[in-house]
Design a protein around this motif. Structure first.
Motif, PDB file in Angstrom:
ATOM      1  N   ASP A   1       1.993  -8.365   1.175  1.00 50.07           N
ATOM      2  CA  ASP A   1       2.263  -9.537   0.350  1.00 50.07           C
ATOM      3  C   ASP A   1       3.239 -10.445   1.088  1.00 50.07           C
ATOM      4  O   ASP A   1       4.419 -10.108   1.266  1.00 50.07           O
TER       5      ASP A   1
ATOM      6  N   ILE B   1      -2.138  -3.447   2.859  1.00 52.06           N
ATOM      7  CA  ILE B   1      -2.017  -4.630   2.021  1.00 52.06           C
ATOM      8  C   ILE B   1      -0.595  -5.162   2.174  1.00 52.06           C
ATOM      9  O   ILE B   1       0.385  -4.432   1.989  1.00 52.06           O
TER      10      ILE B   1
ATOM     11  N   ILE C   1      -7.290 -11.039  -2.141  1.00 51.56           N
ATOM     12  CA  ILE C   1      -6.860 -10.893  -0.751  1.00 51.56           C
ATOM     13  C   ILE C   1      -7.262 -12.172  -0.026  1.00 51.56           C
ATOM     14  O   ILE C   1      -8.442 -12.484   0.100  1.00 51.56           O
TER      15      ILE C   1
ATOM     16  N   LYS D   1      -7.263 -11.774   6.316  1.00 53.64           N
ATOM     17  CA  LYS D   1      -7.230 -10.485   6.983  1.00 53.64           C
ATOM     18  C   LYS D   1      -6.847 -10.730   8.436  1.00 53.64           C
ATOM     19  O   LYS D   1      -6.966 -11.847   8.951  1.00 53.64           O
TER      20      LYS D   1
ATOM     21  N   SER E   1       0.827  -1.201   0.000  1.00 56.13           N
ATOM     22  CA  SER E   1       0.000   0.000   0.000  1.00 56.13           C
ATOM     23  C   SER E   1       0.862   1.252   0.000  1.00 56.13           C
ATOM     24  O   SER E   1       1.980   1.255   0.521  1.00 56.13           O
TER      25      SER E   1
ATOM     26  N   ARG F   1      -4.765  -8.442   4.238  1.00 60.69           N
ATOM     27  CA  ARG F   1      -5.106  -7.068   4.612  1.00 60.69           C
ATOM     28  C   ARG F   1      -5.016  -6.991   6.130  1.00 60.69           C
ATOM     29  O   ARG F   1      -5.781  -7.635   6.840  1.00 60.69           O
TER      30      ARG F   1
ATOM     31  N   ARG G   1      -1.735 -12.773  -0.076  1.00 64.58           N
ATOM     32  CA  ARG G   1      -1.915 -11.352   0.215  1.00 64.58           C
ATOM     33  C   ARG G   1      -2.860 -11.214   1.397  1.00 64.58           C
ATOM     34  O   ARG G   1      -3.936 -11.831   1.418  1.00 64.58           O
TER      35      ARG G   1
ATOM     36  N   ARG H   1     -10.023  -8.936  -5.470  1.00 67.88           N
ATOM     37  CA  ARG H   1      -8.689  -8.334  -5.331  1.00 67.88           C
ATOM     38  C   ARG H   1      -7.642  -9.326  -4.832  1.00 67.88           C
ATOM     39  O   ARG H   1      -6.552  -8.923  -4.461  1.00 67.88           O
TER      40      ARG H   1
END
Length: 754
Positions: A97, A95, A159, A162, A83, A115, A113, A157
């Protein structure tokens, strides 16, 4: 083309598959179909290939998600920040990785990935490598019939998890070139009035845009212009292509290498997409440009529809999960509408004056905007619950302004920024946006909510079709078809006068219950509010808008934030005619034992509390029985066991078909005697996942299930609704009944707390 059609249909339906077949089964089916190709349509074989591609994409996503999932323990992960951040806007949602988990280097099929919710005093910048201790969770989200859908957002996206950061230390402080350029540009534009729009257009970063900005952009129909989108990538391509086309002959005098302008256009588009972090919209735009360029270089003559279909197939094969993105449907919907327009585009005269050329351009622009407005109505209606009546006016002004002036200035500014010579260019870009910013302030009147019954909506469609006819786009059959489709999708206002429903929304830890009958509603509790928003704004308002319902009243069970946090927002924006609570508030009607009233032929009876409080807490929860004389629902707030016992000693008729479980299923409520006395057929608990309170308590769940009571839990079932009529009643959940799709099941399986 038939083969491509089958591939497209299979992938585009992925969102609605009830389950994902195993790759082995799909491969076996495909091989059988290929062996029988003489007897099988190419469309069927294409569909099998599309299923294989879609299944493979889902398998990779799920494998990466499984790699990330360590829900019950803190995990040490290492990776790179994805990000963009500045010192001024700080960071909360990052974000990340991930390429290493607990010291183990991940393979390319395992890297994922995440969040992360990340609060730190240390500067976090894109490109830095960090080692982070975090608790990772599946990429689940709240599931309601309207409002933001986090689960499809995460899928689109890529993702895979989280979570929240417990501790972190930087491994490599070197930031990305993009972050360095971002920091430099930010310093140059931070003091400008349109800085937030310039940053969005230059880098695709929209975090600086406020909710008011987004509402104005939505109301004016200009949201697609205020970020790096397919249109802007196309402009970058045109910029690189045009400059090279005119400069290259000055350097090379021979008519060779005519493909170089095309390549330089693609290079310019790639660089601009890089500025946007290669977001999904830019990736799709690049794929489209690449396909169109290859078609042009091959000398193959393709119709607009054939080109559109080839681009669509290429994008879907490249990223099958893009079908979960609203921007995918909106962008391809817009292109499809323009393809229809291209079929009826008149041939330009061989000779015409400058004035005639300008007039033809203006006329073409007006026709294009009319076509887009009418063609996009169903999609805008579906995704945003309304349509901008002023979009035609604003786009006619804004598209040429931003396309021909603002974006080229931004591209020039980005080129000059590393050399320290871009200040005047950024000022010029800021000035080019001033007229538009002035107009956005008066854009709010242009938004028309179309989800509810409205005689205005079909009238708007007819007027737009009439405008098309006036400017010469005389395609009466198409216009009539669009109008017919709009009228068909327009909600039928005829309803069952005996039907009513109670919805318990998925709001995390909190409560928001909507009682609705014949287009009118009463809200029991609002859910929580926080510094950046409210449940009322993100869930309740979108649902009311989608249904076209009017909020008549608001009842607050007690004053805790998770139940009454959205009161101020609801009273200001949804404007209920009355508010009831068990608190001493001059603006509220009393919610006291003995109060009764009728609303929409439903009987409301208050069973508790006995007195009003200055600050109503759990023990003062307003308990209400709602009944149509045949079926009943009991609303209990956060009522504790002591108050439950009081109700039992009064011999009140608390029996109900549906019980909204007291206090989210806490062990301090739902006594066995109370459950027996209410004797519900279904119990609905409003809960959140992974909360500090670990609700509902397993013992409470067992009390209900051991009695054969159907148990629903919003944290895993999503929004739950009970529907009643003189024909009977039933309870349905959003995740398992309304949307029983594979990804809802993947992220919705209950994990009981033992």
């Amino acid at each position: 083309m038939k083969l491509l059609f089958g591939i497209v249909v299979a992938i585009i339906t992925l969102k609605w598959w009830p389950s994902i077949p195993s790759i082995g089964v799909v491969i076996a089916t495909l091989l059988i179909l290929i062996a029988l190709h003489r007897f099988v349509s190419e469309i069927v074989i294409g569909a099998a290939i599309g299923c294989l591609i879609a299944t493979g994409a889902v398998a990779i996503f799920q494998h990466k998600t499984d790699t990330a999932l360590t829900v019950d323990v803190n995990t040490t992960i290492a990776g790179k920040v994805g990000s963009l951040f500045t010192k001024e806007n700080g960071q909360t949602s990052v974000i990340f990785d991930v390429d290493t988990v607990n010291g183990r280097k991940l393979t390319i099929f395992e890297t994922f990935r995440a969040r992360l919710y990340w609060r730190t005093e240390l500067p976090v910048k894109q490109g830095q490598h960090w080692s982070v201790t975090a608790r990772l969770r599946e990429p689940y989200g709240r599931v309601n019939e309207a409002g933001f859908d986090a689960e499809t957002y995460f899928l689109s996206r890529h993702i895979h998890s989280k979570g929240s950061v417990r501790s972190a230390n930087v491994l490599n402080e070197r930031v990305s070139v993009r972050q360095q350029l971002y920091d430099t540009v930010y310093k140059n534009v931070a003091h400008l009035d349109s800085a937030r729009f310039l940053i969005a257009l230059a880098f695709g970063e929209r975090g600086m845009l406020s909710s008011e900005d987004w509402q104005q952009l939505r109301d004016s129909g200009l949201a697609h212009l205020m970020a790096i989108s397919g249109l802007h990538i196309g402009l970058a391509f045109f910029f690189g292509y045009t400059v090279t086309r005119y400069v290259f002959p000055l350097i090379v005098k021979r008519d060779t290498h005519l493909w170089i302008p095309l390549v330089m256009g693609l290079v310019a588009a790639c660089l601009y997409a890089w500025m946007a972090g290669f977001s999904l919209t830019t990736q799709r735009a690049l794929m489209a440009l690449l396909v169109v360029s290859l078609i042009r270089q091959s000398g193959y003559s393709a119709s607009p529809f054939s080109t559109f279909f080839l681009v669509l197939a290429a994008v879907l094969v490249f990223d099958p999960l893009s079908i979960f993105s609203a921007s995918f449907w909106l962008s391809f919907g817009a292109v499809y509408a323009l393809c229809i327009m291209a079929l009826f585009r008149p041939t330009a005269p061989l000779e015409e004056s400058v004035i005639q050329k300008v007039a033809r351009y203006v006329k073409s622009l007006l026709i294009m905007q009319c076509v887009l407005m009418i063609g996009m109505l169903p999609l805008m209606w579906t995704w945003f619950g309304g349509v901008s009546l002023t979009a035609l006016f604003f786009n006619v002004l804004a598209v040429p302004l931003i396309s021909l002036i603002t974006v080229p200035l931004i591209l020039l500014g980005l080129i000059l920024t590393p050399f320290g010579a871009s200040s005047y260019v950024w000022h010029a870009a800021d000035l080019s946006l001033q007229p538009l910013m002035s107009l956005l302030g008066v854009a709010s009147f242009g938004w028309l909510e179309t989800q509810g019954p409205s005689t205005v909506f079909p009238i708007v469609v007819v007027l737009l079709a009439f405008v098309l006819w006036l400017v010469g786009f005389r395609t009466i059959p198409i216009a009539a078809g669009v109008i017919g489709l709009s009228l068909f999708t327009w909600k039928n206002t005829q309803t069952d006068t005996t039907a009513w429903r109670v919805d318990v929304f998925d709001v995390g830890h909190g409560l928001a219950v909507l009682i609705e009958k014949e287009g009118r509603a009463v809200l029991y509790d609002t859910g929580a509010a926080w510094s950046s928003g409210t449940v009322a704004a993100s869930v309740i308002a979108p649902v009311l808008t989608q249904r076209g319902s009017k909020l008549d009243g608001l009842i607050l069970s007690h004053g805790d934030n998770d139940h009454a946090g959205g009161e101020a927002w609801v009273t200001k924006h949804l404007v209920p005619q009355w508010v009831r609570s068990s608190e001493n508030d001059l603006g509220h009607l009393a919610c006291l034992r003995g109060n009764r009233w009728r609303w929409q032929q439903l009987e409301f009876e208050v069973l508790y509390p006995l007195t009003l409080s200055d600050r109503a807490k759990n023990a003062s929860s307003c308990v209400i029985k709602v009944s149509d004389g045949k079926h009943a629902v009991l609303l209990t707030g956060d009522l504790p066991k002591a108050q439950e016992t009081y109700l039992l000693t009064q011999n009140d008729d608390v029996s109900a078909d549906v019980l909204i479980v007291p206090h989210h299923g806490s062990k301090t409520s739902s006594s066995e005697a109370f459950i027996n006395h209410v004797n519900p057929k279904a119990a609905i608990a409003s809960t959140g996942r992974y909360t500090p309170w670990n609700l509902p308590h397993p013992d409470v769940v067992s009390r209900y299930e051991n009695r054969g009571i159907e148990w629903f839990e919003t944290g895993y079932d999503g929004q739950v609704r009970a529907q009643f009529s003189d024909k009977g009643w039933r309870v349905l959940s959003q995740r398992n009944d309304t949307e029983p799709f594979w990804y809802r099941k993947k992220f919705g399986a209950p994990k009981r707390k033992e």
